[in-house]
Scaffold this active site. Structure first.
Site, PDB file in Angstrom:
ATOM      1  N   TYR A 131      -5.052  28.298   0.030  1.00 50.19           N
ATOM      2  CA  TYR A 131      -6.472  28.070  -0.161  1.00 50.19           C
ATOM      3  C   TYR A 131      -7.173  27.909   1.175  1.00 50.19           C
ATOM      4  O   TYR A 131      -8.184  28.547   1.447  1.00 50.19           O
ATOM      5  CB  TYR A 131      -6.720  26.825  -1.022  1.00 50.19           C
ATOM      6  CG  TYR A 131      -8.196  26.556  -1.128  1.00 50.19           C
ATOM      7  CD1 TYR A 131      -8.969  27.260  -2.049  1.00 50.19           C
ATOM      8  CD2 TYR A 131      -8.826  25.684  -0.253  1.00 50.19           C
ATOM      9  CE1 TYR A 131     -10.329  27.075  -2.112  1.00 50.19           C
ATOM     10  CE2 TYR A 131     -10.192  25.492  -0.315  1.00 50.19           C
ATOM     11  CZ  TYR A 131     -10.940  26.180  -1.244  1.00 50.19           C
ATOM     12  OH  TYR A 131     -12.282  26.015  -1.293  1.00 50.19           O
TER      13      TYR A 131
ATOM     14  N   LEU B  14      -9.342  18.961   0.166  1.00 52.13           N
ATOM     15  CA  LEU B  14     -10.675  18.987   0.796  1.00 52.13           C
ATOM     16  C   LEU B  14     -11.135  20.422   1.033  1.00 52.13           C
ATOM     17  O   LEU B  14     -11.217  20.875   2.160  1.00 52.13           O
ATOM     18  CB  LEU B  14     -10.652  18.239   2.129  1.00 52.13           C
ATOM     19  CG  LEU B  14     -10.469  16.722   2.081  1.00 52.13           C
ATOM     20  CD1 LEU B  14     -10.777  16.131   3.447  1.00 52.13           C
ATOM     21  CD2 LEU B  14     -11.372  16.093   1.039  1.00 52.13           C
ATOM     22  N   HIS B  15     -11.421  21.120  -0.036  1.00 49.96           N
ATOM     23  CA  HIS B  15     -11.915  22.479   0.130  1.00 49.96           C
ATOM     24  C   HIS B  15     -13.416  22.434   0.414  1.00 49.96           C
ATOM     25  O   HIS B  15     -13.979  21.375   0.677  1.00 49.96           O
ATOM     26  CB  HIS B  15     -11.577  23.325  -1.096  1.00 49.96           C
ATOM     27  CG  HIS B  15     -12.168  22.800  -2.348  1.00 49.96           C
ATOM     28  ND1 HIS B  15     -13.404  23.197  -2.797  1.00 49.96           N
ATOM     29  CD2 HIS B  15     -11.723  21.891  -3.241  1.00 49.96           C
ATOM     30  CE1 HIS B  15     -13.681  22.552  -3.914  1.00 49.96           C
ATOM     31  NE2 HIS B  15     -12.681  21.755  -4.202  1.00 49.96           N
ATOM     32  N   THR B  16     -14.048  23.581   0.341  1.00 48.96           N
ATOM     33  CA  THR B  16     -15.431  23.688   0.800  1.00 48.96           C
ATOM     34  C   THR B  16     -16.379  22.665   0.189  1.00 48.96           C
ATOM     35  O   THR B  16     -17.160  22.038   0.887  1.00 48.96           O
ATOM     36  CB  THR B  16     -15.957  25.099   0.481  1.00 48.96           C
ATOM     37  OG1 THR B  16     -14.951  26.023   0.864  1.00 48.96           O
ATOM     38  CG2 THR B  16     -17.213  25.392   1.262  1.00 48.96           C
TER      39      THR B  16
END
Lengths: 592, 89
Positions: A131, B14-16
């Site tokens: 990701y 903690l992605h975008t």
């Protein structure tokens, strides 16, 4: 460059937004921006910093437009990724560092920015997590956007309004900006019927064909294209005969389109008085206006994935879902709304890296939801609550086993209990239906009919599973035939079981909007056809031009045939004779 | 200066979107804000910084705040971590 004698070439893909258009190509290459190391004269440094600031402000204006349209068409959640990109523009790690780099090293702004972004990307790419590695693309998007503005060769103004945009892969943001320039159409190498960009193209009325594997790399800007958004085809460098044929086809389509307005208020009834219900497939709340505009009698399939298709975010609260479902249900009440619970997986990739070797045979649809009741329960409760405001039905995707239906019913019972104790209103006896998209369901349709209140046939998956063909795979995509007798036999078996139990059957896959299939499906006794609203008038015209008996005859022929191409050719002739078709005049030469 | 230890609890890490929540929350306060992870330090007011932490579910981070409103900021930030950014855990 364009060779005047260039050979005509045909690319077949998937039609995702109807229309026929002829014009020059604009090849939109996302990765084509190259930067070189260039050192500035000392007295130009401040000017360069000012250019950087201006490019960032222009980029912000782009993003503001994208955010506004995305929010309006897809909702707040979908806009968040662009909000994040907007934050990046003014991030000290972008603007500040690039500015310092210009001053310190006297680099040109684009090179300074590239260096800075490259460093951030390297860190993300070094992460062991798929990701985060992919988030490097977001940084690339931001960099490209700013650099395009620095060069004033602005991405958008480079597109002449009368061009067909061709790209490997456009984003929903790209198509929003392109459509504002009034492009003729859009052709992409990747993508599917329900990908973001396809939904956006339909919603904006831009004719589009996707999944054209290899088109973008093999043509140049300026090459003449024919884009056929009805059958999913692009012809490059069409010769005079092809052009002539497509001009006729385009005229014919546009005449039919113009007549369609008069069809909106007419009944979908065969000449011998047999009625079929025509309903709309929707995925966005603001598409609800299409129901009246195109004369749909309800929403036969409301896909809920769009609510969830936000980066990494799988939890939309019961309350947020309820508000959306309630708005949709009340808007069309008392017409029915079939809400399909979340159908993720397969091609609609889970946002978080959940790679499977064979996703179509993997964790998707109801399999995911039964494993994750924290996703399913809030959705069931939200749907039940919306049922107090109109006529709601629940549809379960990707069912393969009767046990799955029972499990969903048990969870529904629990959801009702919880709502009762919370003092919430909901309708009793909300019907629960099963998607027939895996052959096991069609084969055991008798048993499923005993557990279901209705069936909805998803023809795309049913075809792919019955024929073992991945339509996205160039090597075998020609074998994907949704009028294949094997598929039709599964449909018939489903219908027979449903009739015995007295439950209704709808077809909500692409087949419902395939004019060739309409006489057959009506002849076999399908109660409801549900499709993207733009296709409804054309389908209604076919229904009003046929008799049920004729349909039965055509269905029998199709079931007995052992050649799907023959079936298609037979139906094309029938449509032509009945003034319903937009004949594929160039077909004889191009193979199927 | 205060320090606060937090854990990334949402499944996606903690992605975008969480990164943008952190940055927007931090922007409401005057204090300086840094995040430490495995001996690495980033500016918590920079979305790029937060994203490059590549913090996955289960990661333990140290929030370091310094300034007049550090206590309120620490509470507000710890809270959004605790809520898992409103996402699936």
């Amino acid at each position: 460059m364009t060779d005047l004698r260039a050979r005509e070439r045909v690319f077949d893909g998937i039609a995702v937004s109807p229309g026929i258009t002829i014009g020059p190509a604009y090849v939109h290459a996302r990765e084509a921006i190259e930067v070189e190391e260039r050192i500035l004269e000392p007295d130009l440094v401040e000017q360069e910093v000012a250019s950087l600031h201006e490019a960032i402000e222009r980029s912000e204006r782009d993003l503001n437009k994208i955010i506004a349209v995305t929010r309006e068409k897809l909702g707040e959640d979908s806009a968040e990724i662009f909000e994040a990109q907007r934050l990046m523009l003014f991030d000290d790690a972008v603007r500040g560092e690039a500015e310092r780099c210009i001053r310190r090293d006297r680099f040109e702004a684009s090179y300074a920015l590239h260096r800075v972004m490259q460093r951030h990307r390297k860190i993300l790419e070094a992460s062991g997590n798929d990701y985060f590695r992919e988030r490097a693309h977001d940084l690339q998007d931001v960099e490209d956007r700013i650099i395009r503005h620095l060069r004033r060769g602005r991405l958008i103004s480079a597109v002449d309004p009368s061009h067909i945009v061709v790209s490997e892969n456009l984003t929903a943001a790209d198509i929003i900006l392109f459509s504002r320039r009034g492009i003729l159409g859009c052709a992409m190498d990747y993508g599917g019927l329900t990908s973001h960009v396809s939904i956006m193209a339909r919603s904006l009325g831009v004719p589009a064909v996707v999944s054209l594997h290899g088109l973008a790399g093999s043509i140049s800007t300026g090459d003449v294209l024919v884009l056929d958004g009805l059958r999913g085809r692009v012809v490059v460098n069409p010769d005079d005969a092809t052009l002539e044929a497509y001009r006729k086809r385009k005229d014919r389509f546009e005449r039919l389109r113009a007549e369609e307005k008069s069809l909106v208020h007419l009944e979908p009834e065969t000449i011998d008085g047999h009625r079929v219900r025509l309903e709309a497939n929707l995925e966005l709340r603001d598409e609800v206006s299409f129901v009246a505009e195109y004369g749909a009698q309800g929403i036969g399939l409301f896909r809920t994935e769009m609510l969830f298709l936000v980066e990494g975010r799988l939890s939309v609260s019961e309350e947020d879902q309820f508000r959306i479902y309630q708005a949709v249900v009340s808007a069309v009440a008392p017409a029915p709304v079939t809400l399909r619970v979340l159908d993720l997986g397969g091609d609609k990739l889970l946002p978080v890296a959940h790679r499977e070797h064979n996703p179509f045979l993997g964790w998707r649809g109801i399999r995911v939801l039964l494993d994750k009741p924290d996703l399913l329960m809030p959705q069931l409760k939200a749907i039940l609550r919306a049922s107090a405001f109109g006529n709601v039905r629940i549809l379960i995707p990707m069912v393969t086993d009767v046990g799955e239906v029972r499990q969903v019913r048990a969870l529904l019972a629990r959801a009702r209990e919880e709502l009762r104790s919370e003092g919430r209103a909901f309708a009793d006896n909300v019907p629960v239906g099963v998607m027939v998209e895996v052959p096991s369901v069609a084969l055991l349709a008798d048993r499923f009919a005993a557990e279901s209140d209705f069936f909805s046939i998803g023809t795309n998956d049913l075809t792919q599973y019955a024929l073992a063909v991945d339509r996205g795979n160039d090597l075998v995509s020609k074998l994907f035939r949704d009028l294949h007798p094997a598929v039709l036999h599964l449909v018939r078996k489903t219908l027979e079981a449903a009739k015995r139990r007295g439950i209704p059957v709808s077809v909500c896959g692409e087949l419902a909007a395939n004019l060739r299939a309409v006489p057959i499906l009506v002849g076999m006794g399908v109660d409801t056809l549900s499709m993207s609203p733009v296709y409804l008038p054309g389908v209604k015209r076919v229904i009003r031009s046929m008799s049920k008996e004729e349909g039965q005859l055509l269905a029998r022929e199709a079931l007995e045939s052992d050649d799907a191409d023959e079936v298609a050719a037979r139906l094309d002739r029938w449509l032509e004779e009945h003034g319903c078709g937009v004949p594929f005049l160039v077909d004889s030469r191009n193979g199927h | 200066m205060i320090e606060r230890e937090v854990t990334v609890t949402n499944r996606a890490g903690l992605h975008t979107r969480p990164a943008s929540m952190i940055v927007r929350t931090a922007a409401r306060f005057h204090c300086d804000f840094f995040i430490h992870k495995d001996g690495y330090e980033i500016n918590g007011k920079s979305i790029i910084g937060v994203m490059t932490l590549a913090a996955e579910q289960g990661a333990v981070l140290k929030l370091v705040l310094d300034g007049v409103d550090e206590a309120e900021a620490a509470d507000a930030l710890a809270q959004i971590f605790e809520d898992g950014f409103g996402e699936v855990k």
